[in-house]
Scaffold this active site. Structure first.
Site, PDB file in Angstrom:
ATOM      1  CB  ALA A  13      -1.027   0.012   1.295  1.00 38.89           C
ATOM      2  CD  GLU A  32       8.543  -0.968   6.325  1.00 42.00           C
ATOM      3  OE1 GLU A  32       7.448  -0.838   5.841  1.00 42.00           O
ATOM      4  OE2 GLU A  32       8.469  -1.704   7.505  1.00 42.00           O
ATOM      5  CE1 TYR A 216      -0.040 -17.251  -5.820  1.00 42.18           C
ATOM      6  CE2 TYR A 216      -2.125 -18.248  -4.929  1.00 42.18           C
ATOM      7  CZ  TYR A 216      -1.253 -17.258  -4.892  1.00 42.18           C
ATOM      8  OH  TYR A 216      -1.084 -16.308  -4.090  1.00 42.18           O
ATOM      9  CG  ASP A 309      -4.102  -5.517   4.961  1.00 45.46           C
ATOM     10  OD1 ASP A 309      -4.801  -5.460   4.071  1.00 45.46           O
ATOM     11  OD2 ASP A 309      -3.264  -6.276   5.226  1.00 45.46           O
TER      12      ASP A 309
HETATM   13  C1  LIG Z   1      -2.019 -15.636   3.503  1.00 48.03           C
HETATM   14  C2  LIG Z   1      -2.515 -14.503   2.660  1.00 48.03           C
HETATM   15  C3  LIG Z   1      -2.673 -14.480   1.106  1.00 48.03           C
HETATM   16  C4  LIG Z   1      -2.978 -13.371   0.646  1.00 48.03           C
HETATM   17  N1  LIG Z   1      -3.506 -13.391  -0.817  1.00 48.03           N
HETATM   18  C5  LIG Z   1      -3.586 -12.327  -1.537  1.00 48.03           C
HETATM   19  C6  LIG Z   1      -3.799 -12.421  -2.834  1.00 48.03           C
HETATM   20  O1  LIG Z   1      -3.988 -13.497  -3.341  1.00 48.03           O
HETATM   21  N2  LIG Z   1      -4.214 -11.291  -3.398  1.00 48.03           N
HETATM   22  C7  LIG Z   1      -4.250  -9.785  -2.801  1.00 48.03           C
HETATM   23  O2  LIG Z   1      -4.598  -8.930  -3.154  1.00 48.03           O
HETATM   24  N3  LIG Z   1      -3.849  -9.915  -1.424  1.00 48.03           N
HETATM   25  C8  LIG Z   1      -3.700 -10.852  -0.762  1.00 48.03           C
HETATM   26  N4  LIG Z   1      -3.674 -11.026   0.654  1.00 48.03           N
HETATM   27  C9  LIG Z   1      -3.553  -9.724   1.145  1.00 48.03           C
HETATM   28  C10 LIG Z   1      -2.417  -8.864   1.188  1.00 48.03           C
HETATM   29  O3  LIG Z   1      -1.231  -9.434   1.324  1.00 48.03           O
HETATM   30  C11 LIG Z   1      -2.428  -7.477   1.997  1.00 48.03           C
HETATM   31  O4  LIG Z   1      -3.773  -7.147   1.850  1.00 48.03           O
HETATM   32  C12 LIG Z   1      -1.350  -6.592   1.546  1.00 48.03           C
HETATM   33  O5  LIG Z   1      -0.278  -7.060   1.638  1.00 48.03           O
HETATM   34  C13 LIG Z   1      -1.594  -5.167   2.516  1.00 48.03           C
HETATM   35  O6  LIG Z   1      -0.497  -4.447   2.114  1.00 48.03           O
HETATM   36  P1  LIG Z   1      -0.433  -3.120   3.109  1.00 48.03           P
HETATM   37  O7  LIG Z   1       0.953  -2.467   2.640  1.00 48.03           O
HETATM   38  O8  LIG Z   1      -1.675  -2.497   3.327  1.00 48.03           O
HETATM   39  O9  LIG Z   1       0.029  -3.953   4.375  1.00 48.03           O
HETATM   40  P2  LIG Z   1       1.405  -4.481   4.868  1.00 48.03           P
HETATM   41  O10 LIG Z   1       1.820  -5.553   3.878  1.00 48.03           O
HETATM   42  O11 LIG Z   1       1.139  -5.217   6.267  1.00 48.03           O
HETATM   43  O12 LIG Z   1       2.332  -3.314   5.099  1.00 48.03           O
HETATM   44  C14 LIG Z   1       2.455  -2.218   5.993  1.00 48.03           C
HETATM   45  C15 LIG Z   1       3.983  -1.869   6.182  1.00 48.03           C
HETATM   46  O13 LIG Z   1       3.803  -0.872   7.075  1.00 48.03           O
HETATM   47  C16 LIG Z   1       5.046  -1.150   7.993  1.00 48.03           C
HETATM   48  N5  LIG Z   1       4.766  -0.544   9.319  1.00 48.03           N
HETATM   49  C17 LIG Z   1       3.879  -0.835  10.328  1.00 48.03           C
HETATM   50  N6  LIG Z   1       3.929  -0.041  11.360  1.00 48.03           N
HETATM   51  C18 LIG Z   1       4.696   0.923  11.055  1.00 48.03           C
HETATM   52  C19 LIG Z   1       5.092   2.224  11.535  1.00 48.03           C
HETATM   53  N7  LIG Z   1       4.527   2.604  12.812  1.00 48.03           N
HETATM   54  N8  LIG Z   1       6.074   3.121  11.110  1.00 48.03           N
HETATM   55  C20 LIG Z   1       6.497   2.598   9.717  1.00 48.03           C
HETATM   56  N9  LIG Z   1       6.095   1.405   9.164  1.00 48.03           N
HETATM   57  C21 LIG Z   1       5.494   0.744   9.858  1.00 48.03           C
HETATM   58  C22 LIG Z   1       5.256  -2.527   8.125  1.00 48.03           C
HETATM   59  O14 LIG Z   1       6.532  -2.972   8.469  1.00 48.03           O
HETATM   60  C23 LIG Z   1       4.793  -2.975   6.712  1.00 48.03           C
HETATM   61  O15 LIG Z   1       6.028  -2.966   6.122  1.00 48.03           O
HETATM   62  C24 LIG Z   1      -3.161 -12.246   1.318  1.00 48.03           C
HETATM   63  C25 LIG Z   1      -3.002 -12.096   2.714  1.00 48.03           C
HETATM   64  C26 LIG Z   1      -2.622 -13.361   3.492  1.00 48.03           C
HETATM   65  C27 LIG Z   1      -2.402 -13.216   4.748  1.00 48.03           C
END
Ligand SMILES: Cc1cc2nc3c(=O)[nH]c(=O)nc-3n(C[C@H](O)[C@H](O)[C@H](O)COP(=O)(O)OP(=O)(O)OC[C@H]3O[C@@H](n4cnc5c(N)ncnc54)[C@H](O)[C@@H]3O)c2cc1C
Length: 406
Positions: A13, A32, A216, A309
């Site tokens: 994200a 990060e 997959y 997320d």
């Molecule tokens: C088993 C599984 C299978 C999945 N399969 C799919 C799929 O097939 N297709 C799909 O689209 N999605 C899939 N997802 C969902 C997807 O992986 C997540 O929705 C996505 O990774 C979310 O991204 P994000 O960047 O919001 O969160 P995250 O990937 O959790 O990234 C958040 C980042 O913020 C950082 N962070 C946290 N707190 C702080 C802070 N205070 N200061 C600085 N940095 C911070 C963390 O270290 C991390 O790097 C799957 C998830 C799971 C668990």
């Protein structure tokens, strides 16, 4: 402060948001908390609603280098292995104007990071964002970096800090996410190490009682990503340590994992048992979540937007969590492309209004998919009959995959 965007979190994200807002003419800084970006994670599926955006961003060729392009998505019975129905995802280009791909999360992250840096986004690692505060015409964030707290000023902030988002907790005060009762066990296996009958370039979903397995190809098809999603309880130690397990890389003893998998897959057909036995080095992910989004306030507060997320954690049963994060980023970029510093809060509101119902719908559908995948008794019999009779028509999701198509 003018036209500066401060982004907390450098996952999918955060990187997508950084790229999108930089492309819209703003200066982005991503903070990060991890000391370095590593090759952690597993596979993700990306529907045509997501690859359409990546192509529009000029990342289609980069995607081709690392993704796999499955021909079909097969819904199977875990007990017999029977293919109940197949969605011909190879047709996504014709039907929806963009491909259905499967990709390693590190490869997706890598291409977004490279694209973001190419647009001039500054990325800081080992930088923990602790809080965000509003000013009359901007925001500040407090970041713990190089052993001390530094304050950064910007026009807007973006909380992309994941399911445990500290910024969400500060802004919305709705506490910590909770364990959903579902656990993901993930493994990667080289196709070359598998016997020929277990290799696959397609997506398979093997549906059993209170559990299913998804497999997959990733890494241009050279590896098979295998995930077992099971309903179950956590051991006390894990339940008390939930947040520490959300690292994409957590594991417990192989013997413990194998015992839990054995329980989840009781009654599974021989090919699936063989596939699971061929995998090792299982990683664990207890799925945590929040209720379905209730309103635009969960996507933006003043000059702060929440994306991915942090705004809408979801069960992975529609394979769209990363996809929705990328859609969020595209919408944020579109709003900022026509924003001035003065009207940025209005643009944040427009972003939130454009996104929250779509994300709520995807969250709700993911929950429902889980109930369908894990059904038992008459519900399972009805599901299987429906899949046999209606096939792809039951598996296609036009409102999801066709989103944003002009
Ligand atoms: C088993 C599984 C299978 C999945 N399969 C799919 C799929 O097939 N297709 C799909 O689209 N999605 C899939 N997802 C969902 C997807 O992986 C997540 O929705 C996505 O990774 C979310 O991204 P994000 O960047 O919001 O969160 P995250 O990937 O959790 O990234 C958040 C980042 O913020 C950082 N962070 C946290 N707190 C702080 C802070 N205070 N200061 C600085 N940095 C911070 C963390 O270290 C991390 O790097 C799957 C998830 C799971 C668990």
């Amino acid at each position: 402060m003018n036209r500066n965007v401060l982004i907390a979190g450098g996952g999918i994200a955060g990187m997508a948001a950084g790229f999108a807002v930089a492309r819209a003419g703003w200066q982005a800084r991503v903070f990060e908390r991890a000391p370095e970006f590593s090759e952690v994670g597993a596979g993700v599926q990306l529907g045509p609603n997501v690859t359409r955006i990546l192509q529009a961003w000029g990342l289609g060729d980069a995607l081709k280098q690392v993704a796999a392009f499955p021909a079909g998505l097969h819904a199977r019975s875990m007990g017999t292995g029977e293919v109940l129905a197949t969605l011909p995802v190879k047709d996504a280009v014709t039907t929806y104007g963009a491909p259905y791909v499967t990709i390693h999360r590190a490869d997706l992250h890598g291409l977004l990071l490279q694209a973001a840096e190419g647009e001039g986004v500054q990325v800081f690692s080992d930088a923990v964002v602790q809080r965000v505060d509003g000013l009359p015409d901007g925001v500040t964030i407090d970041v713990f970096e190089r052993g001390q707290i530094q304050q950064h000023m910007g026009a807007i902030a973006v909380a992309a800090d994941g399911v445990w988002s500290p910024l969400r907790q500060q802004l919305l005060g709705d506490g910590l996410p909770s364990f959903t009762g579902h656990i993901a066990y993930r493994a990667l296996v080289a196709q070359a190490d598998l016997p020929a009958h277990l290799r696959s370039q397609d997506v398979s979903v093997w549906m059993g009682a209170q559990a299913h397995v998804v497999s997959y190809p990733v890494r241009s098809g050279e590896y098979l990503n295998v995930v077992c999603l099971a309903e179950g309880r956590l051991l006390d130690d894990d339940a008390n340590n939930l947040q520490a397990l959300q690292t994409w890389n957590a594991k417990k003893s192989e013997a413990q994992t194998v015992a839990e998998l054995h329980h989840a897959l009781r009654g599974a057909c021989a090919p699936l048992i063989d596939l699971m036995a061929a995998c090792s080095d299982w990683r664990l992910w207890p799925l945590c979540g929040r209720p379905v989004m209730q309103g635009a306030h969960e996507h933006a507060q003043g000059r702060v937007a929440l994306v991915g997320d942090a705004a809408h954690p979801m069960l992975p049963y529609l394979a769209q969590g990363a996809g929705m994060a990328i859609e969020d980023a595209a919408e944020l970029g579109a709003q900022l492309a026509v924003a001035t510093n003065t009207d940025a809060p209005l643009r944040m509101q427009a972003f939130a209004q454009a996104r929250w119902q779509r994300n709520a719908r995807v969250q709700a559908r993911a929950v429902r998919n889980g109930q369908i995948f894990h059904a038992t008794g008459p519900v399972r019999a009805g599901r299987d009959m429906g899949l046999r009779l209606m096939g792809a028509r039951l598996m296609d999701v036009p409102w999801l995959y066709g989103y944003g198509r002009s």
